[in-house]
Design a protein around this motif. Structure first.
Motif, PDB file in Angstrom:
ATOM      1  N   THR A 132       0.833  -1.212   0.000  1.00  0.00           N
ATOM      2  CA  THR A 132       0.000   0.000   0.000  1.00  0.00           C
ATOM      3  C   THR A 132       0.866   1.260   0.000  1.00  0.00           C
ATOM      4  O   THR A 132       0.567   2.240  -0.697  1.00  0.00           O
ATOM      5  CB  THR A 132      -0.928   0.010   1.226  1.00  0.00           C
ATOM      6  N   ALA A 133       1.967   1.234   0.769  1.00  0.00           N
ATOM      7  CA  ALA A 133       2.872   2.387   0.784  1.00  0.00           C
ATOM      8  C   ALA A 133       3.504   2.603  -0.585  1.00  0.00           C
ATOM      9  O   ALA A 133       3.621   3.743  -1.060  1.00  0.00           O
ATOM     10  CB  ALA A 133       3.960   2.171   1.841  1.00  0.00           C
ATOM     11  N   GLU A 134       3.900   1.511  -1.234  1.00  0.00           N
ATOM     12  CA  GLU A 134       4.518   1.639  -2.561  1.00  0.00           C
ATOM     13  C   GLU A 134       3.518   2.157  -3.596  1.00  0.00           C
ATOM     14  O   GLU A 134       3.906   2.799  -4.568  1.00  0.00           O
ATOM     15  CB  GLU A 134       5.077   0.274  -2.977  1.00  0.00           C
ATOM     16  N   CYS A 135       2.225   1.862  -3.381  1.00  0.00           N
ATOM     17  CA  CYS A 135       1.183   2.308  -4.317  1.00  0.00           C
ATOM     18  C   CYS A 135       0.568   3.647  -3.915  1.00  0.00           C
ATOM     19  O   CYS A 135      -0.389   4.086  -4.552  1.00  0.00           O
ATOM     20  CB  CYS A 135       0.083   1.257  -4.392  1.00  0.00           C
ATOM     21  N   SER A 136       1.087   4.282  -2.875  1.00  0.00           N
ATOM     22  CA  SER A 136       0.421   5.463  -2.317  1.00  0.00           C
ATOM     23  C   SER A 136       0.393   6.653  -3.267  1.00  0.00           C
ATOM     24  O   SER A 136      -0.408   7.572  -3.082  1.00  0.00           O
ATOM     25  CB  SER A 136       1.098   5.879  -1.003  1.00  0.00           C
ATOM     26  N   ARG A 137       1.270   6.673  -4.266  1.00  0.00           N
ATOM     27  CA  ARG A 137       1.257   7.795  -5.229  1.00  0.00           C
ATOM     28  C   ARG A 137       0.286   7.537  -6.386  1.00  0.00           C
ATOM     29  O   ARG A 137      -0.004   8.440  -7.170  1.00  0.00           O
ATOM     30  CB  ARG A 137       2.660   8.037  -5.798  1.00  0.00           C
ATOM     31  N   LEU A 138      -0.197   6.308  -6.527  1.00  0.00           N
ATOM     32  CA  LEU A 138      -0.996   5.968  -7.699  1.00  0.00           C
ATOM     33  C   LEU A 138      -2.346   6.694  -7.787  1.00  0.00           C
ATOM     34  O   LEU A 138      -2.839   6.898  -8.904  1.00  0.00           O
ATOM     35  CB  LEU A 138      -1.218   4.449  -7.757  1.00  0.00           C
ATOM     36  N   PRO A 139      -2.997   7.062  -6.650  1.00  0.00           N
ATOM     37  CA  PRO A 139      -4.249   7.826  -6.813  1.00  0.00           C
ATOM     38  C   PRO A 139      -4.074   9.080  -7.663  1.00  0.00           C
ATOM     39  O   PRO A 139      -5.036   9.539  -8.299  1.00  0.00           O
ATOM     40  CB  PRO A 139      -4.624   8.178  -5.370  1.00  0.00           C
ATOM     41  N   MET A 140      -2.849   9.612  -7.711  1.00  0.00           N
ATOM     42  CA  MET A 140      -2.630  10.811  -8.530  1.00  0.00           C
ATOM     43  C   MET A 140      -2.701  10.525 -10.028  1.00  0.00           C
ATOM     44  O   MET A 140      -2.683  11.439 -10.848  1.00  0.00           O
ATOM     45  CB  MET A 140      -1.271  11.439  -8.185  1.00  0.00           C
TER      46      MET A 140
END
Length: 308
Positions: A291-299
């Motif tokens: 989840t931390a690694e994917c945390s920028r993906l909402p952008m």
């Protein structure tokens, strides 16, 4: 004894559904293992992050997206091969996969790095230098080249510096590679975006270190959880995320970032804060790591929504 027709119907549909689910699981497991254990999914995330930076800084689409993905796959693939012995203590599933496909993973990683550097040449000297950077950092970070520093054999063992090196190298590539390909100027917005990606990557690097605490302590790697404990790590990462929030808010107030960009960066920081709150309070640390690694993906919404 009478048979309930409804129960009979349920039995006849449950068996094929279960078989289909098992078959899909068997077919998908090799793909899932490759994406997860070779860290190929990190390459996909890196490509998405370059797309996000391209949109945030209003840059033209360029091969930087592909170069970043290839570099990420190459460096993490080599790191998995180099650390397979120590990973047996901290990530036994990944270590077993890497041992089984050692030669293939090494060859694919070498091929990916060669392609990345060759493509980076198209972006000019700055892009070429940025493509070399992850490899150089990985050599000084992960390889045994410091025999004169006593027990410290690798920069990976040095407290804080290990995470700063990883976060700094990836933030430089993710933010400045598309700028180099575009031949664009480095603006204040680029500086803010770089600081954001550096702080976010730093938190993402330290989150899995909570899961690896026992193994890292045993092999002598000094991470935040090893030195400060899990509670101390949470407070440290709160301050890192808080610094990111302050910088993004300042950039919005001073018109360096627009509202959409600032909202996207803030959302990622809020996600990282939520993950930090959960550190040491759940057994599912692998989910926190991903989840931390994917945390920028909402952008990515900044990229996708205008296309709809």
């Amino acid at each position: 004894m009478a048979t309930n027709p409804q129960n009979k119907t349920n039995d006849s549909t449950t068996v094929p559904t279960s078989q289909l689910r098992n078959r899909l699981y068997r077919l998908g497991k090799p793909v899932r293992d490759f994406l997860l254990f070779s860290s190929a999914y990190l390459a996909l995330i890196a490509m998405a992050e370059v797309l996000i930076v391209t949109k945030l800084l209003s840059l033209p689409l360029s091969p930087a997206v592909l170069v970043a993905g290839l570099l990420t796959f190459a460096v993490y693939g080599n790191d998995r091969v180099a650390d397979v012995e120590t990973d047996e203590k901290t990530a036994p599933g990944r270590a077993a996969f890497v041992k089984r496909y050692n030669r293939m993973l090494y060859a694919l990683s070498a091929l990916a790095y060669g392609l990345a550097v060759a493509l980076a040449v198209l972006g000019g000297p700055a892009a070429f230098a940025l493509a070399l950077l992850p490899g150089v950092v990985w050599i000084v970070y992960a390889q045994d080249w410091l025999p004169s520093f006593g027990q410290v054999k690798r920069l990976k063992q040095v407290f804080i510096l290990n995470s700063v090196l990883v976060a700094g190298a990836w933030a430089l590539v993710i933010v400045f590679l598309p700028i180099a390909f575009a031949g664009a100027a480095i603006t204040p917005a680029a500086g803010v975006v770089f600081v954001f990606f550096f702080l976010a990557a730093f938190i993402s690097v330290e989150v899995p270190n909570v899961r690896d605490l026992a193994g890292d302590r045993e092999i002598g790697v000094k991470t935040l959880p090893v030195v400060l404990g899990i509670r101390g790590t949470r407070y440290f990462l709160y301050s890192v995320a808080g610094l990111g929030v302050a910088i993004v808010a300042t950039a919005y107030v001073t018109d360096i970032l627009g509202w959409a960009a600032a909202a996207g960066l803030m959302l990622s920081l809020v996600i990282l804060l939520g993950i930090t709150v959960c550190l040491g309070r759940t057994d599912n640390n692998s989910a926190l790591t991903i989840t931390a690694e994917c945390s920028r993906l909402p952008m990515l919404a900044l990229v996708i929504v205008p296309l709809l």
